[in-house]
Design a protein around this motif. Structure first.
Motif, PDB file in Angstrom:
ATOM      1  N   GLY A  39       0.371 -41.281  13.582  1.00  0.00           N
ATOM      2  CA  GLY A  39       1.091 -40.068  13.920  1.00  0.00           C
ATOM      3  C   GLY A  39       1.553 -39.917  15.231  1.00  0.00           C
ATOM      4  N   GLN A  40       1.239 -41.163  15.883  1.00  0.00           N
ATOM      5  CA  GLN A  40       1.610 -41.217  17.436  1.00  0.00           C
ATOM      6  C   GLN A  40       2.853 -42.322  17.244  1.00  0.00           C
ATOM      7  OE1 GLN A  40       0.633 -39.193  19.801  1.00  0.00           O
ATOM      8  NE2 GLN A  40      -0.504 -38.302  18.157  1.00  0.00           N
ATOM      9  N   PRO A  41       3.698 -42.106  18.554  1.00  0.00           N
ATOM     10  CA  PRO A  41       4.558 -42.953  18.726  1.00  0.00           C
ATOM     11  C   PRO A  41       4.187 -44.360  19.017  1.00  0.00           C
ATOM     12  CG  PRO A  41       5.259 -41.191  19.781  1.00  0.00           C
ATOM     13  CD  PRO A  41       3.771 -40.922  19.406  1.00  0.00           C
ATOM     14  N   PRO A  42       4.983 -45.709  18.873  1.00  0.00           N
ATOM     15  CA  PRO A  42       4.455 -46.811  19.376  1.00  0.00           C
ATOM     16  C   PRO A  42       4.788 -47.028  20.782  1.00  0.00           C
ATOM     17  CG  PRO A  42       6.480 -46.988  18.079  1.00  0.00           C
ATOM     18  CD  PRO A  42       6.239 -45.429  18.058  1.00  0.00           C
ATOM     19  N   ARG A  72      16.910 -26.644  17.081  1.00  0.00           N
ATOM     20  CA  ARG A  72      15.683 -26.210  18.112  1.00  0.00           C
ATOM     21  C   ARG A  72      14.592 -25.487  17.617  1.00  0.00           C
ATOM     22  NH1 ARG A  72      16.789 -23.642  23.838  1.00  0.00           N
ATOM     23  NH2 ARG A  72      17.806 -25.641  24.174  1.00  0.00           N
ATOM     24  N   ALA A  73      14.664 -24.509  16.762  1.00  0.00           N
ATOM     25  CA  ALA A  73      13.784 -23.812  16.204  1.00  0.00           C
ATOM     26  C   ALA A  73      12.954 -24.737  15.170  1.00  0.00           C
ATOM     27  CB  ALA A  73      14.196 -22.580  15.484  1.00  0.00           C
ATOM     28  N   THR A  74      13.782 -25.430  14.291  1.00  0.00           N
ATOM     29  CA  THR A  74      13.102 -26.218  13.183  1.00  0.00           C
ATOM     30  C   THR A  74      12.351 -27.280  13.972  1.00  0.00           C
ATOM     31  OG1 THR A  74      15.082 -25.940  12.006  1.00  0.00           O
ATOM     32  CG2 THR A  74      13.822 -27.793  11.453  1.00  0.00           C
ATOM     33  N   MET A  75      12.571 -27.820  15.018  1.00  0.00           N
ATOM     34  CA  MET A  75      12.089 -28.656  15.642  1.00  0.00           C
ATOM     35  C   MET A  75      10.754 -28.224  16.308  1.00  0.00           C
ATOM     36  SD  MET A  75      13.144 -31.897  15.324  1.00  0.00           S
ATOM     37  CE  MET A  75      12.063 -32.371  16.480  1.00  0.00           C
ATOM     38  N   GLU A  76      10.687 -27.066  16.791  1.00  0.00           N
ATOM     39  CA  GLU A  76       9.568 -26.273  17.422  1.00  0.00           C
ATOM     40  C   GLU A  76       8.545 -26.271  16.107  1.00  0.00           C
ATOM     41  OE1 GLU A  76      10.695 -22.741  19.245  1.00  0.00           O
ATOM     42  OE2 GLU A  76      11.644 -23.777  21.029  1.00  0.00           O
ATOM     43  N   VAL A  77       8.879 -25.638  15.263  1.00  0.00           N
ATOM     44  CA  VAL A  77       8.051 -25.371  14.175  1.00  0.00           C
ATOM     45  C   VAL A  77       7.497 -26.769  13.677  1.00  0.00           C
ATOM     46  CG1 VAL A  77       7.784 -24.806  11.567  1.00  0.00           C
ATOM     47  CG2 VAL A  77       9.220 -23.379  13.287  1.00  0.00           C
ATOM     48  N   TRP A  78       8.512 -27.920  13.500  1.00  0.00           N
ATOM     49  CA  TRP A  78       7.925 -29.053  13.099  1.00  0.00           C
ATOM     50  C   TRP A  78       6.860 -29.614  14.140  1.00  0.00           C
ATOM     51  CZ3 TRP A  78       7.858 -31.894   8.909  1.00  0.00           C
ATOM     52  CH2 TRP A  78       7.668 -33.272   9.005  1.00  0.00           C
ATOM     53  N   ARG A  79       7.037 -29.476  15.434  1.00  0.00           N
ATOM     54  CA  ARG A  79       6.195 -30.320  16.292  1.00  0.00           C
ATOM     55  C   ARG A  79       4.657 -29.244  16.326  1.00  0.00           C
ATOM     56  NH1 ARG A  79      10.106 -30.445  21.462  1.00  0.00           N
ATOM     57  NH2 ARG A  79      11.627 -32.190  21.039  1.00  0.00           N
ATOM     58  N   ALA A  80       4.947 -28.071  16.057  1.00  0.00           N
ATOM     59  CA  ALA A  80       3.517 -27.480  15.995  1.00  0.00           C
ATOM     60  C   ALA A  80       3.012 -28.137  14.750  1.00  0.00           C
ATOM     61  CB  ALA A  80       3.857 -25.854  15.756  1.00  0.00           C
ATOM     62  N   ALA A  81       3.738 -28.005  13.510  1.00  0.00           N
ATOM     63  CA  ALA A  81       2.815 -28.939  12.176  1.00  0.00           C
ATOM     64  C   ALA A  81       2.192 -30.073  12.388  1.00  0.00           C
ATOM     65  CB  ALA A  81       3.718 -28.762  11.261  1.00  0.00           C
ATOM     66  N   GLU A  82       3.039 -30.881  13.581  1.00  0.00           N
ATOM     67  CA  GLU A  82       2.474 -32.337  13.874  1.00  0.00           C
ATOM     68  C   GLU A  82       1.433 -32.226  14.700  1.00  0.00           C
ATOM     69  OE1 GLU A  82       5.592 -34.198  15.681  1.00  0.00           O
ATOM     70  OE2 GLU A  82       6.133 -35.355  13.778  1.00  0.00           O
ATOM     71  N   GLU A 119      -0.743 -29.603  14.673  1.00  0.00           N
ATOM     72  CA  GLU A 119      -2.072 -29.323  14.039  1.00  0.00           C
ATOM     73  C   GLU A 119      -2.586 -30.568  12.877  1.00  0.00           C
ATOM     74  OE1 GLU A 119      -3.174 -25.753  10.455  1.00  0.00           O
ATOM     75  OE2 GLU A 119      -1.172 -25.982  11.626  1.00  0.00           O
ATOM     76  N   PHE A 120      -1.739 -31.119  12.259  1.00  0.00           N
ATOM     77  CA  PHE A 120      -2.089 -32.218  11.608  1.00  0.00           C
ATOM     78  C   PHE A 120      -2.652 -33.227  12.309  1.00  0.00           C
ATOM     79  CE2 PHE A 120      -1.115 -36.504   9.708  1.00  0.00           C
ATOM     80  CZ  PHE A 120      -1.626 -36.041   8.415  1.00  0.00           C
ATOM     81  N   ALA A 121      -2.551 -33.659  13.764  1.00  0.00           N
ATOM     82  CA  ALA A 121      -3.124 -34.611  14.269  1.00  0.00           C
ATOM     83  C   ALA A 121      -4.615 -34.275  14.694  1.00  0.00           C
ATOM     84  CB  ALA A 121      -2.422 -35.084  15.443  1.00  0.00           C
ATOM     85  N   ALA A 164     -11.374 -32.740   9.476  1.00  0.00           N
ATOM     86  CA  ALA A 164     -11.814 -31.209   8.731  1.00  0.00           C
ATOM     87  C   ALA A 164     -10.463 -30.875   7.922  1.00  0.00           C
ATOM     88  CB  ALA A 164     -11.921 -30.158   9.803  1.00  0.00           C
ATOM     89  N   LEU A 165      -9.973 -31.886   6.985  1.00  0.00           N
ATOM     90  CA  LEU A 165      -8.881 -31.407   6.189  1.00  0.00           C
ATOM     91  C   LEU A 165      -9.270 -30.553   5.099  1.00  0.00           C
ATOM     92  CD1 LEU A 165      -7.250 -35.087   5.849  1.00  0.00           C
ATOM     93  CD2 LEU A 165      -6.504 -32.859   7.392  1.00  0.00           C
ATOM     94  N   PRO A 166      -8.489 -29.545   4.723  1.00  0.00           N
ATOM     95  CA  PRO A 166      -8.954 -28.890   3.404  1.00  0.00           C
ATOM     96  C   PRO A 166      -8.870 -29.698   2.324  1.00  0.00           C
ATOM     97  CG  PRO A 166      -6.736 -28.150   4.207  1.00  0.00           C
ATOM     98  CD  PRO A 166      -7.379 -29.232   4.994  1.00  0.00           C
ATOM     99  N   GLU A 167      -9.779 -29.156   1.542  1.00  0.00           N
ATOM    100  CA  GLU A 167     -10.154 -29.677   0.101  1.00  0.00           C
ATOM    101  C   GLU A 167      -8.915 -29.360  -0.829  1.00  0.00           C
ATOM    102  OE1 GLU A 167     -13.793 -28.958  -1.542  1.00  0.00           O
ATOM    103  OE2 GLU A 167     -14.562 -30.257  -0.056  1.00  0.00           O
ATOM    104  N   ALA A 168      -8.096 -30.214  -1.561  1.00  0.00           N
ATOM    105  CA  ALA A 168      -7.095 -29.943  -2.331  1.00  0.00           C
ATOM    106  C   ALA A 168      -7.509 -29.067  -3.788  1.00  0.00           C
ATOM    107  CB  ALA A 168      -6.174 -30.813  -2.736  1.00  0.00           C
TER     108      ALA A 168
END
Length: 342
Positions: free
Chosen positions: A203-206, A313-323, A325-327, A334-338
């Protein structure tokens, strides 16, 4: 049965006895006996004229032999112009032939002498060339590494939709790729360049490193750090080198931007962006490295559509927040069970 008969031709030689053989000119009486005579040979010591018979000899036949009169050259000269057209002076042709032969002999001797002189002169030149010292070739001026001519790029081209971060690098971007130009010494050659791209944590840049090999075989890293965004790398590779990347060596027009060394080149590295959501959105970079001191306003990028800048810009802010949280969940495991339907 066949019968062959031989036919023999019989020749009657008696009929030749009645043939009369005579020489009326040589036999004054007209007899049948053949009178033979010895030939008379007259040697001519000089060019002469031979006349058969005399005036009117052809009018009446005579039993006496024809008259042969030999005239010398002096008599021919005194004969007058009446016989000039009918006589030929062969002596002058002999004189001309002797003169031409003498001239040819003299010319041949001169030609042989000239040929010998030319051969002697050629031998002398060859001997002189062997004994003389070899010619000294002009020494070429020492060439410097700067003699290599690299393509030039203006600062505007190196920073299109990007920035200039002195004194280390320039960078520019388009929709699908980013070009990072690292400053190196002006004497750098292509064989001296070292590149290294290492894959980051999930999930991190090289990270990207650009260096040069010095004369003592030591390496100087001119820029080394984590990129600001993720890029597309080959699957299964943990690190990339110069052989795996697209890059070039170039000069900077007008000495480059302020804050850079007076004479420097740049190593330009092409990287392909990794767009979020599998390509449903475009990743516009605000900086090349995570530790850059300068960031650009992505809403003012010339390649973007102005009416969609705020939405992006709004889309990127949402995407960065999701990234983020995922990281965080990956780190805490503590990933939720599917939920699964049974």
């Amino acid at each position: 049965r066949r019968t062959f008969r031989a036919f023999v031709m019989v020749v009657d030689y008696s009929r030749f006895d009645a043939i009369d053989v005579s020489d009326s000119d040589s036999d004054g009486g007209g007899g049948n006996a053949l009178r033979s005579r010895q030939p008379v040979v007259t040697r001519l010591s000089a060019p002469s004229r031979v006349t058969f018979g005399g005036p009117g000899s052809g009018a009446s036949p005579s039993s006496s032999p024809p008259e042969i009169r030999i005239a010398s050259d002096s008599e021919h000269n005194q004969a007058g112009t009446s016989h000039a057209s009918a006589s030929t002076d062969y002596a002058r042709f002999e004189r001309m032939a002797r003169e031409m032969a003498d001239e040819d002999d003299e010319g041949g001797e001169d030609s042989d002498d000239e040929t010998d002189e030319r051969l002697d002169e050629e031998r002398r030149r060859q001997n002189d060339a062997k004994t003389a010292s070899p010619p000294t070739l002009p020494q070429a001026a020492p060439t410097s590494a700067r003699a290599f001519t690299a393509p030039q790029h203006s600062v505007e081209n190196l920073t299109r939709d990007g920035a200039c971060v002195a004194p280390t690098h320039y960078w520019s971007q388009a929709r699908d790729d980013v070009v990072i130009s690292i400053a190196v010494p002006g004497t750098t050659r292509a064989k001296d360049v070292l590149l290294h791209v290492a894959r980051g944590e999930p999930g991190q840049p090289p990270s990207l490193g650009v260096g040069t090999r010095r004369a003592d075989h030591e390496t100087t890293w001119h820029k080394r750090g984590a990129l600001a965004r993720r890029v597309v790398l080959d699957e299964g590779s943990t690190a990339l080198s110069a052989e795996d990347l697209d890059w070039s060596l170039a000069d900077v027009a007008d000495g480059g931007a302020e804050g850079f060394p007076p004479e420097h080149r740049v190593v330009r590295v092409w990287l392909r962006k990794e767009h979020p959501g599998g390509g449903i959105a475009v990743s516009w970079w605000s900086s090349a490295f995570a530790d850059d001191s300068i960031e650009i306003d992505t809403t003012k990028i010339s390649a973007r559509q102005p009416q969609r800048a705020e939405q992006a810009r709004a889309t990127m802010e949402v995407w960065r927040a999701a990234e983020a949280e995922f990281a965080q969940r990956v780190e805490s495991s503590a990933l939720p069970e599917a939920a699964s339907n049974k």
